[in-house]
Each structure stands twice: as structure tokens, then as C-alpha cells.
Design a protein around this motif. Structure first.
Motif, PDB file in Angstrom:
ATOM      1  N   HIS A 224      38.519  58.028  63.933  1.00 56.76           N
ATOM      2  CA  HIS A 224      37.620  59.063  64.456  1.00 56.76           C
ATOM      3  C   HIS A 224      38.000  60.444  63.946  1.00 56.76           C
ATOM      4  CE1 HIS A 224      36.192  61.686  67.956  1.00 56.76           C
ATOM      5  NE2 HIS A 224      35.165  61.430  67.191  1.00 56.76           N
ATOM      6  N   ASN A 226      37.528  64.255  64.646  1.00 55.63           N
ATOM      7  CA  ASN A 226      37.084  65.075  65.782  1.00 55.63           C
ATOM      8  C   ASN A 226      36.228  66.261  65.336  1.00 55.63           C
ATOM      9  OD1 ASN A 226      38.539  63.433  67.441  1.00 55.63           O
ATOM     10  ND2 ASN A 226      40.091  64.933  67.992  1.00 55.63           N
ATOM     11  N   GLU A 230      40.234  66.934  71.815  1.00 52.31           N
ATOM     12  CA  GLU A 230      40.203  65.855  72.812  1.00 52.31           C
ATOM     13  C   GLU A 230      41.572  65.786  73.473  1.00 52.31           C
ATOM     14  OE1 GLU A 230      37.713  62.100  71.202  1.00 52.31           O
ATOM     15  OE2 GLU A 230      39.552  62.537  70.129  1.00 52.31           O
ATOM     16  N   HIS A 271      41.965  60.381  63.571  1.00 55.14           N
ATOM     17  CA  HIS A 271      43.071  59.627  64.145  1.00 55.14           C
ATOM     18  C   HIS A 271      42.670  58.183  64.407  1.00 55.14           C
ATOM     19  CE1 HIS A 271      41.814  61.558  68.273  1.00 55.14           C
ATOM     20  NE2 HIS A 271      40.812  60.954  67.684  1.00 55.14           N
TER      21      HIS A 271
HETATM   22 FE    FE Z   1      38.941  61.180  68.631  1.00 56.49          FE
END
Ligand code: FE
Ligand code: PHB
Length: 307
Positions: A224, A226, A230, A271
Motif C-alpha cells: 500500500h 499512502n 496512517e 508498506h
Molecule cells: Fe497503508
């Protein structure tokens, strides 16, 4: 977000292994017994069918999530909340430098419908793309039925790794007149019964603050990228995160989180998590739609605190 307008998905007749191929703009997707092939005008990519379906399942279920969903180091999507980019090599330095990357933007309704039909056609009976590897059958082989129940399902028995989690529900004593306003549930008991892995689900909404707990086992099937900060709160067991620069993929950090640990993942990273055993994680998201542009224009930093 996505609309309900009817869309036409471009797909072909079943191939020799029984699987249909799909077209989205200039992208072509096909599968055989073991692999999925993605083609675009300047290149061709291959992924294992199980890894591809596990990533596809999440991209569909999360409606393209926040920011980027990398299926691997080459192929993925970028959410623009109404439209979605499908890319190959866009976030890969080598493809970029060789000018072999490709990106097209689609209405969310079209890419969603195409991905849903691909997921449905390519997921065989017995394979559950949401499940941990030791809890599902094989993704491979020639076309064999479907698993519609798994790709659209919801929950129940206590997972084998969470048999020690107490199942009692909280007792509440509301003041007279507030009985209908106050409710409670045991979040640990709820998570102990989750049948799916790597699938944050919204359990509370307070303004833009979303609590999205999830249970994890083995490897997050996507990487993912970003578009906002988060926060992660490790509720049980242990997770290892490989953190890379979002755009180039160069290594930034390796983070091991044990029960009780809290981490803020910056807005400019990508990540992927690893869970040696089933683990509970609380993902805390800020759903404010202004965040991506405030961060990309430099008006907000990509970290929540400077130490
Ligand atoms: Fe994420
Ligand atoms: C994330 O990319 O932040 C993420 C995705 C899925 C999870 C947990 C975290 O299950």
C-alpha cells in the motif's frame, strides 16, 4: 465514489483453460493454470494467480482504498475518489527510466465492474482469496466452478489462533432514558472470529476519524502506498512492516510491532506487513478528503509529529 450507472465490461470467450480475458483501455488481462498476464502497449507482466487474486480481492473490497494499491512492484491502482488510475511500472524506477511505464485513468464504476468480473471468473471453487494460506485450497489449475460465497461473505467461528480470547460481552448500565443511545460490543471477541486476513473494516466513525481493525496472518497481499498518515496500534501478537519510499521503492525502514506498540506511517511511503501468527491490528485512518492535496502541495507535512 463509484456510481450505479450500467457499464460494459470488455471480456473475451473462455481460453483453453476455461478463463476469460479482460480489457480495460489498452490494458489486457488473462490467466492460465498458474499465472496471470497483464499486457500494455509497452510491456507485459506476469504474476502468480494466487498473489494476483489476493490483491484483486482487496482492491475490489476496499473500493481502491486510500492512495495506491500496488499488486506487486509493477502493477497497481491509484485512487482519485471517483476515478482510478491503473498503472504498470509507474512507481518503479527502472520502468520509469526505460520509459516502459503506462498509466490510464478510468471511471471508478468501469474499473470496479471489470475487476469484480475478473475476480469472479478467475476464483475457483475451494480458493478463498481473503483467507490465510493454511485456511484455504488452491488457486491453481483449469477453471473449476466459482467461490462467490467467499468473495462476497461475512463471518464467524473463533479462529484457531484466538481460542484464548474471552468472548464475554460488556455489561452496560445506561441512565434512564438513554437505553437506546448506548451500545457496546467486545472488539477482541469480534476480531477473534474474523474469517478474513488483511482486510481492515470500519467499526467506528467519529467525524473523519475511522477505526479500522483487522486480523493478519502471513503477508499483506498488496503493497500500500499512502496518500495520508496512517496510525497503527498493535492489539495482539506481532507484525513486521517493510517500509519503502512510495515512489521509488527504495528501503526506508523495517518496523517490528508487538502488542501495545503504536506507529505512525508517513504519507510518502509504501508498506507491506508480515504476520508470523494471526495478529490483531487497529488501523486508524483520517478520511478527510482534503488531505492528499494538502500533503502533496506541501501545506501539511507527511509525518504527524517531528521528534
Ligand atoms: Fe497503508
Ligand atoms: C495498510 O496498507 O495500511 C494496511 C492494509 C491492510 C491491512 C493493514 C494495513 O490489513
Amino acid at each position: 465514489m463509484s456510481t450505479t450507472a450500467p457499464v460494459t465490461v470488455a471480456s473475451g470467450e473462455p481460453n483453453i483453460d476455461g478463463y476469460r480475458s479482460f480489457r480495460l483501455g489498452e490494458f489486457k488481462f488473462s490467466r492460465d493454470e498458474y499465472f496471470v498476464y497483464v499486457e500494455w502497449p509497452t510491456g507485459k507482466h506476469v504474476m502468480s494467480a494466487d498473489a494476483f487474486l489476493k490483491a484483486l480481492q482487496r482492491d475490489v473490497a476496499w473500493q481502491f482504498f486510500y492512495g495506491i494499491v500496488n499488486f506487486d512492484g509493477v502493477v497497481g491502482t491509484v485512487n482519485h475518489y471517483g476515478t482510478v488510475d491503473l498503472f504498470a511500472g509507474r512507481y518503479n524506477d527502472v520502468y520509469r527510466k526505460a520509459e516502459l511505464d503506462h498509466l490510464e485513468n478510468f471511471d471508478t464504476s468501469l474499473i470496479k465492474a471489470t475487476f469484480e468480473q475478473m475476480l469472479d471468473d478467475w476464483t475457483n471453487d475451494g480458493f478463498d482469496p481473503f483467507a490465510a494460506p493454511s485456511e484455504t485450497g488452491s488457486a491453481f489449475g483449469i477453471k473449476n466452478g466459482n467461490n462467490r460465497a467467499a468473495i462476497t461473505r461475512h463471518g464467524h467461528p473463533i479462529n484457531r489462533h484466538f481460542l484464548d480470547v474471552p468472548q464475554d460481552e460488556p455489561t452496560i448500565y445506561p441512565e434512564a432514558g438513554f437505553e437506546k443511545d448506548i451500545a457496546s460490543f467486545n472488539l477482541f471477541a469480534y476480531l477473534s472470529r474474523s474469517q478474513v486476513t488483511w482486510n481492515p473494516s470500519v467499526v467506528s466513525v467519529c467525524g473523519d476519524s475511522l477505526y479500522c481493525p483487522t486480523t493478519e496472518e502471513y503477508i499483506l497481499p498488496i503493497i500500500h502506498g499512502n496518500d495520508r498518515v496512517e496510525w497503527f496500534i498493535q492489539l495482539s501478537d506481532e507484525l513486521i512492516w517493510q517500509v519503502e519510499d512510495r515512489d521509488s521503492g527504495s528501503a526506508r525502514a523495517k518496523v517490528t510491532m508487538r502488542a501495545g506498540d503504536v506507529a505512525a506511517m508517513p504519507a510518502d511511503i509504501r508498506h507491506q506487513g508480515y504476520a508470523p501468527k494471526r495478529a490483531m491490528l487497529l488501523v486508524w485512518e483520517n478520511a478527510d478528503p482534503e488531505l492528499p492535496s494538502l500533503i502533496s502541495s506541501g501545506q501539511l507535512p507527511s509525518v504527524p509529529v517531528e521528534l
